[in-house]
Design a protein around this motif. Structure first.
Motif, short mmCIF file in Angstrom:
data_model
loop_
_atom_site.label_atom_id
_atom_site.label_comp_id
_atom_site.label_asym_id
_atom_site.label_seq_id
_atom_site.Cartn_x
_atom_site.Cartn_y
_atom_site.Cartn_z
N GLY A 50 0.80 -1.22 0.00
CA GLY A 50 0.00 0.00 0.00
C GLY A 50 0.83 1.26 0.00
N VAL A 51 0.52 2.15 0.93
CA VAL A 51 1.20 3.45 1.02
C VAL A 51 2.70 3.26 1.25
CG1 VAL A 51 1.44 5.53 2.43
CG2 VAL A 51 -0.84 4.71 1.79
N GLY A 52 3.07 2.48 2.26
CA GLY A 52 4.48 2.32 2.59
C GLY A 52 5.27 1.66 1.48
N GLY A 53 4.72 0.60 0.89
CA GLY A 53 5.43 -0.09 -0.18
C GLY A 53 5.64 0.79 -1.39
N ARG A 54 4.63 1.58 -1.75
CA ARG A 54 4.75 2.46 -2.91
C ARG A 54 5.77 3.56 -2.67
NH1 ARG A 54 3.86 2.47 -8.27
NH2 ARG A 54 2.27 0.91 -7.74
N ILE A 55 5.76 4.18 -1.48
CA ILE A 55 6.71 5.26 -1.20
C ILE A 55 8.15 4.73 -1.22
CG2 ILE A 55 7.54 6.86 0.57
CD1 ILE A 55 4.63 7.26 1.43
N VAL A 56 8.40 3.62 -0.52
CA VAL A 56 9.76 3.10 -0.43
C VAL A 56 10.27 2.66 -1.81
CG1 VAL A 56 11.18 1.21 0.47
CG2 VAL A 56 9.63 2.45 1.99
N ALA A 57 9.46 1.93 -2.57
CA ALA A 57 9.92 1.46 -3.88
C ALA A 57 10.22 2.62 -4.82
CB ALA A 57 8.87 0.53 -4.49
N GLU A 58 9.35 3.63 -4.84
CA GLU A 58 9.55 4.73 -5.79
C GLU A 58 10.72 5.61 -5.40
OE1 GLU A 58 6.55 6.81 -7.66
OE2 GLU A 58 5.23 5.07 -7.95
N VAL A 59 10.90 5.88 -4.13
CA VAL A 59 12.02 6.73 -3.71
C VAL A 59 13.34 6.00 -3.94
CG1 VAL A 59 13.11 7.92 -1.77
CG2 VAL A 59 10.64 8.07 -2.10
N MET A 60 13.39 4.71 -3.68
CA MET A 60 14.61 3.94 -3.93
C MET A 60 14.92 3.90 -5.43
SD MET A 60 15.93 2.72 -1.00
CE MET A 60 16.57 1.04 -1.08
N HIS A 61 13.90 3.75 -6.25
CA HIS A 61 14.08 3.78 -7.71
C HIS A 61 14.67 5.11 -8.15
CE1 HIS A 61 12.71 4.39 -11.91
NE2 HIS A 61 12.83 3.08 -12.03
#
Length: 551
Positions: free
Chosen positions: A492-503
Motif C-alpha cells: 500500500g502506502v508504505g510499499g509504494r513510497i519506499v519502492a519509488e524513492v529507492m528507484h
C-alpha cells in the motif's frame, strides 16, 4: 539520535524554517540554496504552515507507549536474516545526513538542513568526496585506491586481527569514515567495514586484470556502486516491500514521485511539472528526499531490531547475551568501545549468523550457521524492542526538552511521532488518498488501524483519541500497520513510497542500474543471482575462517 532526528528542514518551494528565531520561514540565500540538502513533500499540504511554536505531544506519547509496552511484546520473528536490518540503516545513511540542531517538539516545516549527503544511492557515505579531497583523504590508504581498515585488539586467546575493525584516529576511537553514524552501533559499523573490504577486493580484481592505475579507482567505485544497487533492487527491497510493487516500479516506472511526462517511455527525458504533483525531472538532476520517506516509511527498520543477537561463539544466548545495548557500547560513535580505541577481537561478528551465506549465498556447509541458528529480524509491525523505548541520552545528543517527561524522550517511537508533527507530515489517510489518484491502493479500515494483527494494542486510548488516530493516523504508524496486516511486508502506502524513492535514488546516482537496464553483475553466481550474501563472501575472500574469525 540528535544526528538522526532532524530538527530543521529545507523544503523545496517552501523555504527555511527557523522556529528558534521565532520567524517562521524565510527565503534562503543563494549560498544556502546550494548548501542545503533538498527535502520535498510527496503529499501536498493545504493551508499555510504555522509560524512556529511547539506541537501537542500527548497523543504521540500514548501511541508510543502502546508501541513499546512493558513486559514481553510477543513480536514474532520474520523470515528476513537480521543483517538486513542494519543494511537498511546503512542505506539510510547513504541517502541523508543531518547537520542541524533543534529541540524535540519545536515546530518546523520542510526545507532546511545543512548536510553533505546526496539523496542518491551512490555510496558517498563510503567514499566521501573521493581520495583526492582533503576532507576525505584520511579514509584512504596512501595508494589512493583502497579504503582503510583497522586492527582489532587481542583479548584472551584471540590475537589482533587486521582488517576486522574500522580504521581509527591514533589514540582515539573516532572511525576514519565519511559518516560517523556508521559507527553508532557495532552491526552497522561491520556492514560498513564489509563494503570497505568489498571495494578493496574489487580493486585487487581489477589490478589482476591489468586495469590502468589512472582508471583504477573510478572503475572500482563504479563496479561497487552498481553491485550495491543490484543487491538493493533484487535482494533487499523484495524482502521488505511487496515484490509485485517493486517489480511494477522498476519495470513500468514511477507514478507518484518526481515522475517524468511519460513514466513508461520517457523516464530520462526533460520531463515536466504536472500541476503540483511532480518535480520536473531533467537529465543529471539529483533527486530530492521526500520527508514522507525519511521521517516515516523508511523508518520501518526500527521495528526489525532485536533486543539480543546470536553474535558469535562468545556472545550468544548460551553464553554472554549480545544485547543491543552492548552493540552500541562496542562502537565509537554510539559508545566508547568499552574504553578501548579498538574493537576487541571477541566482538568480530560471525557473518553466518547475520546473513544466510549457505542458502542465499549458495556456499557450502562450512558457511552454514551453527546449531543456535540464523538471527532473524523481527517482523515489520507496530511494535519496537525494549531498548528502543529507553535509549541512552547520549544516543540523541543528551539534550532533554522541558515539558516532556524524560522517559518519553528516550522512547524512539515517541521521537519519531513528534518529529513527524514538527514538519506537518501528511497522515496515512492523506497519503493513501493522494496515491489512489495514480495507482490502485486499498486504504486501511478503522478496524485495521485500531486492532491490527498482533501489533500495538490501542485499546487503552480514550474514545476521543481513537477517533483522532482513525481520522489522522501518523504516517509512520500507518505504514507499519499495513506491513503488520501483510505478514510483515510493506504494501500500500508504505510499499509504494519506499519502492519509488529507492528507484529515483538509483536513477539519480552517477552510476545507475536504472539508467543501464541491461547491466548485470559480473560476480553472478552459477544460478545467476547476486545477493548481499554473495557480496559478503566476495569481501571475505570466500573463506569460512574470514567470515567467522571467533572460533
Amino acid at each position: 539520535m540528535n544526528r538522526h532526528q532532524r530538527t530543521e528542514y529545507y523544503l523545496t518551494d517552501e523555504g527555511i524554517y527557523q522556529p528558534d528565531a521565532g520567524a517562521g520561514r524565510r527565503r534562503p540565500s543563494t549560498w544556502e540554496e546550494l548548501r542545503h540538502f533538498r527535502f520535498s513533500r510527496l503529499v501536498p499540504q493545504d493551508g499555510a504552515p504555522p509560524a512556529g511554536g511547539t506541537v501537542d505531544t500527548s497523543l504521540a506519547g500514548r501511541i508510543a507507549a502502546a508501541m513499546v509496552p512493558a513486559g514481553e511484546t510477543g513480536q514474532p520473528d520474520s523470515e528476513i536474516p537480521a543483517g538486513y536490518t542494519y543494511l537498511g540503516q546503512f542505506v539510510d545513511h547513504d541517502l541523508t545526513m543531518d547537520r542541524t540542531d533543534r529541540l524535540l517538539g519545536e515546530q518546523v516545516t520542510v526545507e532546511q538542513l545543512m548536510q553533505g549527503r546526496s539523496p542518491a544511492l551512490d555510496l558517498d557515505s563510503l567514499y566521501g568526496f573521493g581520495p583526492g579531497h582533503p576532507d576525505s583523504v584520511r579514509c584512504y590508504e596512501p595508494d589512493g585506491m583502497r579504503l582503510r581498515t583497522g586492527p582489532t585488539a587481542g583479548v584472551g586467546d584471540l590475537r589482533d586481527f587486521d582488517g576486522f575493525d574500522l580504521a581509527r584516529m591514533q589514540g582515539s576511537d573516532e572511525a576514519l569514515i565519511p559518516d560517523p553514524r556508521n559507527d553508532e552501533n557495532l552491526a552497522v559499523a561491520q556492514i560498513h567495514l564489509a563494503f570497505i573490504r568489498f571495494h578493496n577486493r574489487i580493486v585487487d580484481d581489477l589490478v589482476r586484470r591489468g586495469t590502468s592505475s589512472a582508471l583504477l579507482f573510478d572503475k572500482a567505485r563504479e563496479k561497487v556502486v552498481l553491485h550495491y544497487q543490484w543487491v538493493l533492487r533484487h535482494d533487499y527491497l523484495p524482502r521488505i516491500v511487496d515484490p509485485a510493487i517493486v517489480d511494477e516500479v522498476f519495470t513500468r516506472g514511477r507514478q507518484i514521485f518526481e515522475v517524468p511526462v511519460d513514466p513508461y517511455h520517457d523516464a530520462y527525458g526533460n520531463g515536466g511539472a504536472n500541476g503540483n504533483r511532480y518535480a520536473t525531472v531533467v537529465p543529471g538532476r539529483l533527486p530530492t528526499m521526500p520527508i514522507e520517506f525519511s521521517i516515516a516509511a523508511f523508518r520501518l527498520g526500527h521495528s526489525m531490531v532485536r533486543d539480543t543477537y546470536e553474535w558469535n561463539s562468545v556472545f550468544n544466548s548460551a553464553g554472554i547475551p549480545a544485547t543491543l545495548e552492548l552493540l552500541f557500547t562496542f562502537s565509537g560513535t554510539g559508545g566508547d568501545l568499552n574504553g578501548d580505541n579498538r574493537l576487541p577481537s571477541n566482538w568480530i561478528p560471525d557473518w553466518r549468523r547475520l546473513f544466510d551465506l549457505a542458502g542465499d549465498g549458495e556456499a557450502g556447509p562450512a558457511f552454514a550457521p551453527p546449531a543456535s541458528g540464523l538471527n532473524r529480524a523481527k517482523r515489520i509491525d507496530t511494535l519496537l524492542g525494549h531498548f528502543l523505548g529507553e535509549l541512552p541520552p547520549g544516543t540523541f545528543g543528551g539534550r532533554l526538552t522541558d515539558g516532556i517527561p524524560p522517559g518519553l524522550q528516550r522512547n524512539l517511537a515517541f521521537r519519531n511521532l513528534v518529529r513527524a508533527d514538527m514538519v506537518r507530515l501528511a497522515s496515512g489517510q492523506q497519503a493513501a488518498q493522494f496515491i489512489q489518484q495514480f495507482t490502485k491502493l486499498s486504504p486501511l479500515s478503522t478496524r485495521d488501524i485500531l486492532t491490527g494483527e498482533g501489533g500495538a494494542d490501542l485499546g487503552g486510548l480514550s474514545d476521543g483519541e481513537k477517533s483522532r488516530i482513525v481520522d489522522h493516523t501518523p504516517l509512520w504508524f500507518y505504514v507499519l500497520r499495513e506491513a503488520e496486516l501483510n505478514n510483515g511486508v510493506l504494501t500500500g502506502v508504505g510499499g509504494r513510497i519506499v519502492a519509488e524513492v529507492m528507484h529515483r535514488a538509483m536513477e539519480g546516482s552517477r552510476h545507475s542500474i536504472v539508467r543501464r537496464p541491461d547491466w548485470k553483475p559480473d560476480l553472478l553466481s552459477p544460478s545467476g543471482r547476486f545477493t548481499m550474501a554473495h557480496l559478503l563472501l566476495h569481501a571475505f575472500d570466500n573463506d569460512p575462517v574470514e567470515v567467522n574469525r571467533v572460533q
